[in-house]
Design a protein around this motif. Structure first.
Motif, PDB file in Angstrom:
ATOM      1  N   ARG A 104       0.832  -1.203   0.000  1.00 15.44           N
ATOM      2  CA  ARG A 104       0.000   0.000   0.000  1.00 15.44           C
ATOM      3  C   ARG A 104       0.866   1.252   0.000  1.00 15.44           C
ATOM      4  NH1 ARG A 104      -3.337  -0.482   5.483  1.00 15.44           N
ATOM      5  NH2 ARG A 104      -3.536  -2.571   4.605  1.00 15.44           N
ATOM      6  N   PHE A 105       2.122   1.121   0.441  1.00 13.72           N
ATOM      7  CA  PHE A 105       3.058   2.243   0.395  1.00 13.72           C
ATOM      8  C   PHE A 105       3.875   2.247  -0.898  1.00 13.72           C
ATOM      9  CE2 PHE A 105       2.788   1.289   5.046  1.00 13.72           C
ATOM     10  CZ  PHE A 105       2.138   2.451   5.426  1.00 13.72           C
ATOM     11  N   ASP A 106       4.221   1.046  -1.340  1.00 13.46           N
ATOM     12  CA  ASP A 106       5.107   0.941  -2.503  1.00 13.46           C
ATOM     13  C   ASP A 106       4.846  -0.405  -3.175  1.00 13.46           C
ATOM     14  OD1 ASP A 106       7.172   0.661  -4.321  1.00 13.46           O
ATOM     15  OD2 ASP A 106       8.707   1.486  -2.994  1.00 13.46           O
ATOM     16  N   THR A 107       4.299  -0.378  -4.382  1.00 11.31           N
ATOM     17  CA  THR A 107       3.912  -1.624  -5.056  1.00 11.31           C
ATOM     18  C   THR A 107       5.091  -2.457  -5.512  1.00 11.31           C
ATOM     19  OG1 THR A 107       3.711  -0.408  -7.142  1.00 11.31           O
ATOM     20  CG2 THR A 107       1.696  -0.704  -5.826  1.00 11.31           C
ATOM     21  N   SER A 108       6.295  -1.938  -5.343  1.00  8.51           N
ATOM     22  CA  SER A 108       7.472  -2.732  -5.711  1.00  8.51           C
ATOM     23  C   SER A 108       7.965  -3.595  -4.553  1.00  8.51           C
ATOM     24  CB  SER A 108       8.607  -1.808  -6.171  1.00  8.51           C
ATOM     25  OG  SER A 108       9.115  -1.051  -5.084  1.00  8.51           O
ATOM     26  N   VAL A 109       7.333  -3.463  -3.373  1.00  7.50           N
ATOM     27  CA  VAL A 109       7.805  -4.197  -2.202  1.00  7.50           C
ATOM     28  C   VAL A 109       7.528  -5.684  -2.326  1.00  7.50           C
ATOM     29  CG1 VAL A 109       7.409  -4.536   0.277  1.00  7.50           C
ATOM     30  CG2 VAL A 109       7.676  -2.235  -0.630  1.00  7.50           C
ATOM     31  N   PHE A 110       6.312  -6.022  -2.752  1.00  4.71           N
ATOM     32  CA  PHE A 110       5.913  -7.437  -2.787  1.00  4.71           C
ATOM     33  C   PHE A 110       5.395  -7.767  -4.186  1.00  4.71           C
ATOM     34  CE2 PHE A 110       3.192 -11.137  -1.756  1.00  4.71           C
ATOM     35  CZ  PHE A 110       4.050 -11.852  -0.960  1.00  4.71           C
ATOM     36  N   ASN A 111       6.310  -7.876  -5.106  1.00  6.61           N
ATOM     37  CA  ASN A 111       5.938  -8.152  -6.498  1.00  6.61           C
ATOM     38  C   ASN A 111       6.557  -9.462  -6.967  1.00  6.61           C
ATOM     39  OD1 ASN A 111       8.582  -7.405  -6.664  1.00  6.61           O
ATOM     40  ND2 ASN A 111       8.258  -5.655  -8.040  1.00  6.61           N
ATOM     41  N   PHE A 112       6.637 -10.425  -6.042  1.00  3.73           N
ATOM     42  CA  PHE A 112       7.272 -11.713  -6.337  1.00  3.73           C
ATOM     43  C   PHE A 112       6.483 -12.815  -5.651  1.00  3.73           C
ATOM     44  CE2 PHE A 112       9.133  -9.743  -2.601  1.00  3.73           C
ATOM     45  CZ  PHE A 112       8.995 -10.736  -1.638  1.00  3.73           C
ATOM     46  N   ARG A 113       6.786 -14.031  -5.982  1.00  2.00           N
ATOM     47  CA  ARG A 113       6.138 -15.196  -5.361  1.00  2.00           C
ATOM     48  C   ARG A 113       7.227 -16.073  -4.739  1.00  2.00           C
ATOM     49  NH1 ARG A 113       1.755 -18.673  -8.572  1.00  2.00           N
ATOM     50  NH2 ARG A 113       0.708 -16.668  -8.276  1.00  2.00           N
ATOM     51  N   VAL A 114       6.977 -16.524  -3.493  1.00  2.00           N
ATOM     52  CA  VAL A 114       7.928 -17.417  -2.826  1.00  2.00           C
ATOM     53  C   VAL A 114       7.423 -18.846  -2.998  1.00  2.00           C
ATOM     54  CG1 VAL A 114       9.000 -18.046  -0.636  1.00  2.00           C
ATOM     55  CG2 VAL A 114       8.509 -15.638  -1.150  1.00  2.00           C
ATOM     56  N   GLU A 115       8.205 -19.675  -3.653  1.00  2.00           N
ATOM     57  CA  GLU A 115       7.817 -21.054  -3.912  1.00  2.00           C
ATOM     58  C   GLU A 115       8.091 -21.900  -2.668  1.00  2.00           C
ATOM     59  OE1 GLU A 115       6.238 -21.959  -6.525  1.00  2.00           O
ATOM     60  OE2 GLU A 115       6.517 -20.091  -7.650  1.00  2.00           O
ATOM     61  N   ARG A 116       7.147 -22.774  -2.361  1.00  2.00           N
ATOM     62  CA  ARG A 116       7.344 -23.707  -1.235  1.00  2.00           C
ATOM     63  C   ARG A 116       8.074 -24.944  -1.708  1.00  2.00           C
ATOM     64  NH1 ARG A 116       4.872 -22.922   3.533  1.00  2.00           N
ATOM     65  NH2 ARG A 116       3.364 -21.247   3.681  1.00  2.00           N
TER      66      ARG A 116
END
Length: 299
Positions: free
Chosen positions: A287-299
């Motif tokens: 919500r502050f910066d859309t570049s913070v969480f733009n990935f997926r962590v694979e299990r």
């Protein structure tokens, strides 16, 4: 995200309401802010912050070497990341009545829901070690009166811990508990009770909430939540358990590195990166910066 949305005043009021219900509240010990958040995630009723853990985290024994600033600072870090109420070990109040009064206000400002102050002499020692010494009744009650007088939020729980059982026996412990309640203590922490019958005797002696300390390798048997509820306890803490488990696991991992040179065989024992990011609410920071969480962590 960031810190708790529930204010300290709201946490204190809710905690008092839960205590008034008479149910047994479960407060595992948090050794850092992240473990406090996990305690909340797992559905517990509150967070306990142990003086022994704070000292150990600094590489020090639990003999009163930590300062008020260190304890209040760590308490603030832990309390602000969880919606749960947190209570903290304030040792002997870090001095005499004036020091106790300042301690209470610092702890209140740090956002804690409560604290306990004990009746050991300075320097204190772990409550489950032999050779403890306690102050006289007048000194003990002066500490509690100062604590009660100093708080500004009446919902801040001022708990009195008594260590007199190990030094002078159960009758002395019940007498001391009554005197501490008369001095204004909202709750009693009778340290190093040995049996359920001793907890029951304390329950019969005072009409305020009681805390049971289920610390491993100490004087008390490790009773179950149900056993403690059956004798009228209101709070149960496991103060050092999570630190002990974490340090035990860390020691085994270091042994594995020494023996085989990698930790592939320990992956199933680790918190997965995906679980860590979920606990941290990583995605919400977008919500502050859309570049913070733009990935997926694979299990």
């Amino acid at each position: 995200m960031l810190y708790a949305r529930t204010t300290p005043a709201e946490k204190r009021a809710a905690f008092r309401e839960r205590l008034d219900s008479g149910e047994l509240l479960r407060l595992p010990g948090a050794f850092n802010p992240l473990s406090a958040r996990l305690i909340e995630r797992k559905g517990f009723d509150g967070v306990y912050i142990s003086g022994a853990v704070l000292a150990a985290d600094l590489g020090l024994p639990d003999i009163g070497l930590t300062t008020l600033s260190e304890v209040a600072g760590r308490g603030r870090q832990i309390a602000r990341v969880t919606e749960l109420p947190a209570i903290i070990d304030a040792d002997t109040g870090f001095g005499e009545p004036m020091n106790v009064a300042r301690t209470v206000q610092e702890i209140e400002d740090a956002g804690l829901a409560g604290l306990h102050i004990e009746d050991q002499v300075n320097p204190k020692r772990c409550g489950h070690l032999d050779g403890k010494q306690v102050v006289d009744a007048e000194t003990a009650t002066k500490r509690i009166r100062a604590a009660v007088d100093a708080r500004r939020d009446p919902n801040l729980l001022v708990m009195a811990r008594t260590d007199i059982r190990a030094a002078e026996g159960l009758d002395a412990a019940t007498d001391r508990a009554k005197a501490l309640v008369d001095a204004g203590a909202d709750a009693i922490f009778p340290e190093a009770m040995r049996t359920l019958d001793e907890f029951a005797a304390m329950r019969a002696a005072v009409d305020v909430p009681l805390l049971a300390n289920m610390t491993e390798f100490g004087k008390s048997e490790l009773f179950s939540v149900q056993q403690l509820a059956d004798v009228g306890m209101n709070i149960v803490i496991w103060p050092v358990s999570m630190l002990r488990i974490s340090m035990g696991a860390t020691g085994r991992a270091l042994d594995e590195l020494n023996e085989v040179g990698h930790l592939t065989g320990k992956l199933d024992e680790m918190q997965h990166r995906a679980d860590l990011y979920d606990l941290l609410d990583y995605e919400a920071y977008n919500r502050f910066d859309t570049s913070v969480f733009n990935f997926r962590v694979e299990r």
